[in-house]
Enzyme design. Structure first.
Site, short mmCIF file in Angstrom:
data_model
loop_
_atom_site.label_atom_id
_atom_site.label_comp_id
_atom_site.label_asym_id
_atom_site.label_seq_id
_atom_site.Cartn_x
_atom_site.Cartn_y
_atom_site.Cartn_z
CB SER A 235 3.30 1.84 6.18
OG SER A 235 2.13 2.00 6.94
CG HIS B 9 -0.36 0.24 2.53
ND1 HIS B 9 -0.09 -0.77 3.42
CD2 HIS B 9 0.05 1.38 3.14
CE1 HIS B 9 0.44 -0.26 4.52
NE2 HIS B 9 0.53 1.04 4.37
CG ASP C 139 -0.09 -4.15 2.73
OD1 ASP C 139 -0.04 -3.57 1.62
OD2 ASP C 139 -0.06 -3.54 3.82
#
Length: 490
Positions: free
Chosen positions: A236, A130, A160
């Site tokens: 992230s 993402h 992911d």
């Protein structure tokens, strides 16, 4: 001088020592005192007893790990439809729309940031899918502030994860080695390294607060490491490391109602990250083992009825006639462990199979006939029993804008849905299309059009062309196990 404990004898302090210090100091010291595996096997995890041990530092670990953590900046161009609140008025649209450019699409550049981890000195970097999804330009900034353009080697939305490559011009970069994420325990110290809010590389510390979290909803293969180390937007794709400097997870999500850290962060375990990275570097697809069985979590009532001491595992409710579980598992079995690792629900089961890889067999511990038993399950990929034959539906019909495919066990595994289904499935929907306007969703099964049952994508496309221009349509769909009928006009 700052140092980490060097001997098992340094860690023989008891609780009595902690009672002489503040609770905060105890927590910080406990966090700093995870010893290397060879030493840990001979000693117990304990709290420090001396002031000297209280002053131990994370600095040596940070010096080792931080150079392998990078900042990632992305740019992408999006098309924005400009609209005025008066644009639905035909008079306004006719006389002012074209002159003012209202209603015409325009391009806008969006910037985003994240983190990544160098896992191979040749320039391979792992991050979250993402973080770079849809990016037109990806820039990697190293710890020493050098910048590189990055290319995408592998995207894996199911986990992911994404793997990038930068051109090091023959230079070997500092890289983190994978640790054994299955060996960590709740209470172990971890460090989170990343680029929160774009302020620059930041290190936070905490403990592993939970393991095998499966209700996060971030990816298809869920068994996350939960930590209370501060993780914020921008972290992230960053590293979750032990005090040995080993990568045990990739930070991927936070639980937050405010957008900031609330002390609950989630990381993808290194066991799964490693399989994706190795496949990407070797240039092969990520193949994941297929169970060929469906099941449900074991409740207290089910556990009592089966003579189990507590509710755990996955109750097998059906076995695919062509799957690897045929002849190995049967209805009523409870899967307790895969490869010696416990599974508490279907999500954890999928994770363990994904981490096991392809080839050979794995031991499966089950509960059958009132006792634990061990059987061997072949580790094979789900088969492509029918050609996907993906097609984009066009024309004047309610399915226009939908991309459909023939469902097989292999495609079902990729989509994270039941591999027992057969027929035509919707895999994507174009925005603002006819299919989107009627509420069609990816994952819907197309069963019939105007009463005609359909089983292949070619049949759907042919039938829609034959019925082109009809004013009334009836669609029969299956969504999440329920059959729906839509009556549409126009």
């Amino acid at each position: 001088m700052n140092r980490l404990p060097e001997r098992g004898a340094d860690l023989t302090a008891a609780i009595r020592g902690g009672l002489r210090s503040s609770m905060l100091a105890l927590v910080l010291a406990l966090a700093a005192l995870q010893v290397p595996p060879a030493v840990a096997a001979e000693t117990e995890r304990r709290v420090p007893e001396s002031r000297r041990e209280m002053q131990l530092s994370f600095a040596p670990v940070v010096r080792q790990a931080a150079p392998a953590v990078v900042n990632i900046y992305t740019r992408r161009t999006v098309v924005v439809q400009q609209r005025s609140p008066f644009f639905d008025d035909p008079f306004f649209r006719r006389f002012f729309g074209d002159r003012m450019g209202i209603g015409k699409p325009s391009e806008r550049v969006q910037n985003a940031l994240g983190s990544g981890v160098i896992v191979d000195g040749r320039g391979y970097i792992v991050t979250n899918n993402h973080v770079i999804d849809g990016a037109d330009q990806i820039t990697v900034v190293l710890n020493d502030r050098r910048e590189f353009a990055a290319e995408v080697v592998r995207l894996d939305p199911q986990t992911d994860l994404a793997v990038l490559k930068i051109d090091t011009e023959g230079q070997t970069l500092p890289a983190l080695s994978f640790g054994d994420s299955d060996s960590i325990e709740v209470g172990d110290l971890v460090l989170a390294i990343g680029n929160p809010f774009g302020v620059g590389q930041t290190v936070t510390s905490g403990i592993v607060s939970a393991l095998a979290r499966t209700m996060v909803g971030v990816s298809d293969f869920q068994s996350f490491i939960q930590t209370d180390a501060a993780i914020n937007p921008g972290n992230s794709g960053g590293a979750l490391v032990t005090v040995n400097g080993e990568l045990i997870g990739v930070n991927t999500a936070i639980f937050s109602r405010s957008g900031g850290s609330n002390g609950i962060g989630f990381a993808i375990p290194a066991t799964l990250v490693k399989t994706v990275v190795e496949a990407a570097i070797e240039g092969r697809p990520v193949a994941r083992a297929w169970l060929g069985a469906r099941g449900q979590p074991v409740t207290q009532e089910i556990a009592e009825s089966l003579g189990m001491t507590r509710p755990t595992g996955v109750l097998v409710s059906d076995v695919h006639p062509d799957g690897p579980a045929k002849g190995v598992l049967k209805r009523g079995d409870v899967i307790l462990e895969i490869g010696g690792k416990p599974v508490d629900d279907p999500r954890a089961l999928r994770f363990r199979l994904a981490a096991a890889g392809i080839g050979g067999e794995t031991a499966v511990t089950i509960w059958r006939e009132g006792r634990r038993q061990t059987v061997s399950l072949p580790l094979i990929a789900a088969p492509e029993t029918v050609a996907r034959d993906e097609r984009e539906i066009t024309g004047s019909n309610p399915l226009a804008g939908a991309r459909i495919a023939n469902l097989s066990p292999a495609l079902a595994e990729e989509l994270g849905i039941d591999g027992f289904e057969e027929g035509v499935i919707v895999v994507d929907i174009t925005r603002n299309s006819a299919a989107a306007s009627i509420g069609l969703k990816p994952g819907d099964m197309v069963l019939a059009v105007n009463g005609k049952r359909l089983s292949r994508t070619a049949d759907v496309e042919k039938t829609l062309k034959q019925m082109q221009g009809q004013r009334r349509w009836q669609l029969t769909l299956r969504r999440e196990g329920r059959e729906l009928t839509l009556d549409l006009m126009g």
